[in-house]
Design a protein around this motif. Structure first.
Motif, PDB file in Angstrom:
ATOM      1  N   MET A   1      -5.036   5.847   6.391  1.00  0.00           N
ATOM      2  CA  MET A   1      -4.371   4.829   5.556  1.00  0.00           C
ATOM      3  C   MET A   1      -3.634   5.458   4.375  1.00  0.00           C
ATOM      4  O   MET A   1      -4.130   6.376   3.732  1.00  0.00           O
ATOM      5  N   ILE A   2      -2.467   4.941   4.120  1.00  0.00           N
ATOM      6  CA  ILE A   2      -1.690   5.440   2.988  1.00  0.00           C
ATOM      7  C   ILE A   2      -2.410   5.035   1.700  1.00  0.00           C
ATOM      8  O   ILE A   2      -2.854   3.902   1.564  1.00  0.00           O
ATOM      9  N   GLU A   3      -2.509   5.993   0.778  1.00  0.00           N
ATOM     10  CA  GLU A   3      -3.215   5.678  -0.472  1.00  0.00           C
ATOM     11  C   GLU A   3      -2.262   5.420  -1.634  1.00  0.00           C
ATOM     12  O   GLU A   3      -1.285   6.141  -1.817  1.00  0.00           O
ATOM     13  N   TYR A   4      -2.590   4.378  -2.369  1.00  0.00           N
ATOM     14  CA  TYR A   4      -1.807   4.013  -3.544  1.00  0.00           C
ATOM     15  C   TYR A   4      -2.745   3.992  -4.763  1.00  0.00           C
ATOM     16  O   TYR A   4      -3.959   3.921  -4.588  1.00  0.00           O
ATOM     17  N   PRO A   5      -2.182   4.016  -5.973  1.00  0.00           N
ATOM     18  CA  PRO A   5      -3.043   3.968  -7.170  1.00  0.00           C
ATOM     19  C   PRO A   5      -3.855   2.665  -7.196  1.00  0.00           C
ATOM     20  O   PRO A   5      -3.389   1.625  -6.714  1.00  0.00           O
ATOM     21  N   SER A   6      -5.034   2.731  -7.772  1.00  0.00           N
ATOM     22  CA  SER A   6      -5.882   1.536  -7.808  1.00  0.00           C
ATOM     23  C   SER A   6      -5.353   0.513  -8.812  1.00  0.00           C
ATOM     24  O   SER A   6      -5.633  -0.664  -8.714  1.00  0.00           O
ATOM     25  N   ASP A   7      -4.565   0.976  -9.757  1.00  0.00           N
ATOM     26  CA  ASP A   7      -4.123   0.102 -10.845  1.00  0.00           C
ATOM     27  C   ASP A   7      -2.732   0.555 -11.282  1.00  0.00           C
ATOM     28  O   ASP A   7      -2.523   1.742 -11.498  1.00  0.00           O
ATOM     29  N   GLN A 261       6.588  -8.515  -7.071  1.00  0.00           N
ATOM     30  CA  GLN A 261       6.313  -9.163  -5.785  1.00  0.00           C
ATOM     31  C   GLN A 261       5.738  -8.143  -4.789  1.00  0.00           C
ATOM     32  O   GLN A 261       4.741  -8.403  -4.121  1.00  0.00           O
ATOM     33  N   MET A 262       6.363  -6.973  -4.712  1.00  0.00           N
ATOM     34  CA  MET A 262       5.888  -5.980  -3.749  1.00  0.00           C
ATOM     35  C   MET A 262       4.460  -5.534  -4.068  1.00  0.00           C
ATOM     36  O   MET A 262       3.594  -5.514  -3.180  1.00  0.00           O
ATOM     37  N   LEU A 263       4.200  -5.210  -5.322  1.00  0.00           N
ATOM     38  CA  LEU A 263       2.860  -4.724  -5.690  1.00  0.00           C
ATOM     39  C   LEU A 263       1.811  -5.807  -5.454  1.00  0.00           C
ATOM     40  O   LEU A 263       0.703  -5.531  -4.979  1.00  0.00           O
ATOM     41  N   THR A 264       2.151  -7.040  -5.785  1.00  0.00           N
ATOM     42  CA  THR A 264       1.217  -8.155  -5.620  1.00  0.00           C
ATOM     43  C   THR A 264       0.930  -8.387  -4.142  1.00  0.00           C
ATOM     44  O   THR A 264      -0.222  -8.568  -3.736  1.00  0.00           O
ATOM     45  N   ARG A 265       2.006  -8.389  -3.346  1.00  0.00           N
ATOM     46  CA  ARG A 265       1.855  -8.594  -1.908  1.00  0.00           C
ATOM     47  C   ARG A 265       1.021  -7.468  -1.275  1.00  0.00           C
ATOM     48  O   ARG A 265       0.317  -7.684  -0.284  1.00  0.00           O
ATOM     49  N   MET A 266       1.122  -6.263  -1.853  1.00  0.00           N
ATOM     50  CA  MET A 266       0.350  -5.130  -1.337  1.00  0.00           C
ATOM     51  C   MET A 266      -1.089  -5.133  -1.854  1.00  0.00           C
ATOM     52  O   MET A 266      -1.856  -4.217  -1.548  1.00  0.00           O
TER      53      MET A 266
ATOM     54  N   MET B 181      12.074 -12.998   9.348  1.00  0.00           N
ATOM     55  CA  MET B 181      12.318 -13.667   8.071  1.00  0.00           C
ATOM     56  C   MET B 181      12.509 -12.686   6.921  1.00  0.00           C
ATOM     57  O   MET B 181      12.746 -13.100   5.791  1.00  0.00           O
ATOM     58  N   GLY B 182      12.359 -11.400   7.176  1.00  0.00           N
ATOM     59  CA  GLY B 182      12.534 -10.399   6.103  1.00  0.00           C
ATOM     60  C   GLY B 182      11.497 -10.516   5.011  1.00  0.00           C
ATOM     61  O   GLY B 182      11.770 -10.248   3.844  1.00  0.00           O
ATOM     62  N   LEU B 183      10.297 -10.940   5.385  1.00  0.00           N
ATOM     63  CA  LEU B 183       9.272 -11.201   4.368  1.00  0.00           C
ATOM     64  C   LEU B 183       8.061 -10.263   4.452  1.00  0.00           C
ATOM     65  O   LEU B 183       7.128 -10.389   3.657  1.00  0.00           O
ATOM     66  N   ALA B 184       8.055  -9.345   5.401  1.00  0.00           N
ATOM     67  CA  ALA B 184       6.895  -8.456   5.536  1.00  0.00           C
ATOM     68  C   ALA B 184       6.843  -7.470   4.374  1.00  0.00           C
ATOM     69  O   ALA B 184       7.861  -7.137   3.777  1.00  0.00           O
ATOM     70  N   ASP B 185       5.647  -7.003   4.058  1.00  0.00           N
ATOM     71  CA  ASP B 185       5.493  -6.017   2.984  1.00  0.00           C
ATOM     72  C   ASP B 185       4.941  -4.701   3.558  1.00  0.00           C
ATOM     73  O   ASP B 185       4.498  -4.662   4.707  1.00  0.00           O
ATOM     74  N   PRO B 186       4.988  -3.643   2.764  1.00  0.00           N
ATOM     75  CA  PRO B 186       4.591  -2.330   3.279  1.00  0.00           C
ATOM     76  C   PRO B 186       3.165  -2.259   3.832  1.00  0.00           C
ATOM     77  O   PRO B 186       2.916  -1.524   4.795  1.00  0.00           O
ATOM     78  N   VAL B 187       2.248  -3.004   3.250  1.00  0.00           N
ATOM     79  CA  VAL B 187       0.872  -2.963   3.757  1.00  0.00           C
ATOM     80  C   VAL B 187       0.781  -3.662   5.111  1.00  0.00           C
ATOM     81  O   VAL B 187       0.109  -3.186   6.037  1.00  0.00           O
ATOM     82  N   GLU B 188       1.485  -4.776   5.264  1.00  0.00           N
ATOM     83  CA  GLU B 188       1.509  -5.475   6.559  1.00  0.00           C
ATOM     84  C   GLU B 188       2.133  -4.593   7.647  1.00  0.00           C
ATOM     85  O   GLU B 188       1.674  -4.579   8.794  1.00  0.00           O
ATOM     86  N   ILE B 189       3.192  -3.890   7.287  1.00  0.00           N
ATOM     87  CA  ILE B 189       3.857  -2.987   8.240  1.00  0.00           C
ATOM     88  C   ILE B 189       2.882  -1.883   8.667  1.00  0.00           C
ATOM     89  O   ILE B 189       2.746  -1.579   9.855  1.00  0.00           O
ATOM     90  N   GLU B 190       2.206  -1.305   7.688  1.00  0.00           N
ATOM     91  CA  GLU B 190       1.274  -0.213   8.001  1.00  0.00           C
ATOM     92  C   GLU B 190       0.134  -0.693   8.897  1.00  0.00           C
ATOM     93  O   GLU B 190      -0.190  -0.049   9.908  1.00  0.00           O
TER      94      GLU B 190
END
Lengths: 314, 314
Positions: A1-7, A261-266, B181-190
């Motif tokens: 799994m790709i790792e991202y910062p916790s915060d 939006q991206m960070l929240t969605r992730m 819909m162009g709504l997927a995010d990087p975590v969903e893709i992974e």
């Protein structure tokens, strides 16, 4: 799994990078109201203005008044850009929490933008650090043209690293590399941060993003994979250097609303509340009449898309 | 170091996803000229049209004529979308190299878009695979609404995986998951590609990108880190489902020129020539009068930015 910062820490640049870039002076009342709205979004830090000479950046000539009149929230760090010791004096008087001692890596850009050599700027940073001692004011150094310069093109990584070294030697422990021209790509970002963290493992190194080439969210992902956990962005993507020609339409900052939006969605941890960020983005776009300058403003969220389709089918 | 595929395959969607989405019928002559220009850009594959019922997609009612009149290059694969066996017959007659047997994961979207159940579509795929046997025509399956549906919202990953399983069982060895819909995010893709490759290690799984939320280049990076090495994009970002309301301005495809710029700048191997891609993007935007719908079209390249600044300072 790709790792991202916790915060992830978010720094809002609209009141400085954005207001500075507009042709028209945003009235002080309006600036204060917008900054107060930004304080409610959950961003960790707001760059509220720049203590630059009023003739150099007339759109921010009300810096002292803005700093005085905004409502300060305990959980938000209010910082200002200071280009030199004179600006630092004003920042101290204004009682900001933190200053951004702006350094530029490119010699040509420094001359155009600040009318100083890089050496003079670095001497200024030393002065600013000394002046900050005992005041409780934190000092971070933004590093303009860390990747590309509008006059010199690609900046050799060694030049950027030398300036980082000098700033760290001056006692600064937080630097923010800036993609001033918005032209860096994911491989350049990875090379840079890998090297910076090799040389300075404990450095708090953030990323200030412009989005000219559309790669800034991709750059964010890569930077996070390198361990970067602090990003500058601007509501509505509003921002850009004051010395750049107006025709350069694309050199905005990464829109805060698209980044959040991206960070929240992730599911990455931030203090920002996406719905508030989105709502303030719409408010700012309306007030400043700048159109839909981000994907969120164009309706690019799950909720908006589903609502639009449902309405159309009703 | 972050690892990316050694070689990336690019599929151009403008002639199908783009022309289908425009309000006005693009004259056949113009379609043919644009496809011929796209053939010179170095993209590996072009989806030239859709063999759909002319009443369902009137903007592509000239599919057979387009397929006949374009100039075929040896190093380009010319493919067409086929929604069913009737479309497949027309594709065989037209002598395309490959077909995209479109499957939709969402039951509601399938009904709206194709007036069929998912089960009926899957039966159609089996027929298409049988019909392709001995013709030399390759079959790939595009998987619409793999992540989000405009009616149902988030599609459970298990639903998408089941449809992938069924398509693979039908004998298809190349699938392309679509962020319709162009709504997927990087975590969903992974999550999706990690799981798909776990279940089908030898599957040629590509990604068809729309960019409503602005995350499509970030999604590309993540997909490449999962091993995806084939991407669909469209010049000028032109594209989107025919059943979507016009008000949904943001649901374009990832602009080919923005994607190719990123891959080229990252030194990843593609057959595409960025300068030609950029030039065709400007040509298409002018011909179709669609404005600057990508970062490259807005001037977001190193060369353009430096030239603009130099001109301003001259």
């Amino acid at each position: 799994m790709i790792e991202y910062p916790s915060d992830v820490t978010l720094v809002e640049m609209l009141p400085r990078d954005g207001f500075q870039r507009l042709d028209e002076f945003v009235p002080t009342d309006e600036k204060v109201e917008i900054i107060d709205a930004l304080s409610e979004t959950g961003v960790d830090e707001i760059e509220i203005t720049s203590f630059t000479h009023p003739k150099a950046v007339p759109t921010l000539r009300d810096a002292d008044e803005v700093a005085q009149r905004i409502e300060r929230h305990d959980d938000v760090t209010y910082r200002a850009l200071v280009p030199n010791a004179v600006g630092m004096e004003r920042a101290i008087d204004a009682g900001v929490d933190k200053v951004n001692a702006l350094v530029t890596v490119s010699e040509t850009y420094s001359e155009h933008n600040q009318n100083m050599t890089v050496e003079e700027i670095l001497t200024g940073v030393e002065e600013i650090v000394e002046m900050a001692e005992g005041t409780g004011i934190e000092v971070e150094a933004g590093m303009g043209t860390s990747f590309y310069c509008p006059y010199e093109g690609r900046i050799p990584m060694e030049d950027t690293l030398s300036v980082v070294d000098r700033v760290v030697d001056a006692g600064v422990d937080e630097v923010t590399l800036a993609t001033t021209m918005g032209l860096a790509d994911p491989v350049e970002i990875e090379e840079m941060y890998t090297t910076v963290f090799d040389r300075h493992p404990d450095l708090d190194a953030g990323l200030h993003l412009h989005d000219t080439n559309g790669m800034s969210l991709a750059n964010t992902l890569v930077a996070m994979q390198c361990g970067v956990d602090r990003f500058d962005a601007s509501h509505c993507g509003l921002g850009g250097g004051v010395v750049l020609p107006d025709g350069l339409g694309g050199v905005g900052n990464t829109p805060t609303e698209d980044l959040v939006q991206m960070l929240t969605r992730m599911d990455l941890e931030t203090n920002a509340d996406f719905e508030r960020v989105e709502s303030v983005a719409h408010e700012v776009a309306d007030r400043l009449d700048i159109g839909a300058t981000s994907h969120v403003l164009m309706g690019g969220t799950v909720d908006r898309v589903l609502a639009t389709v449902a309405e159309d089918n009703a």
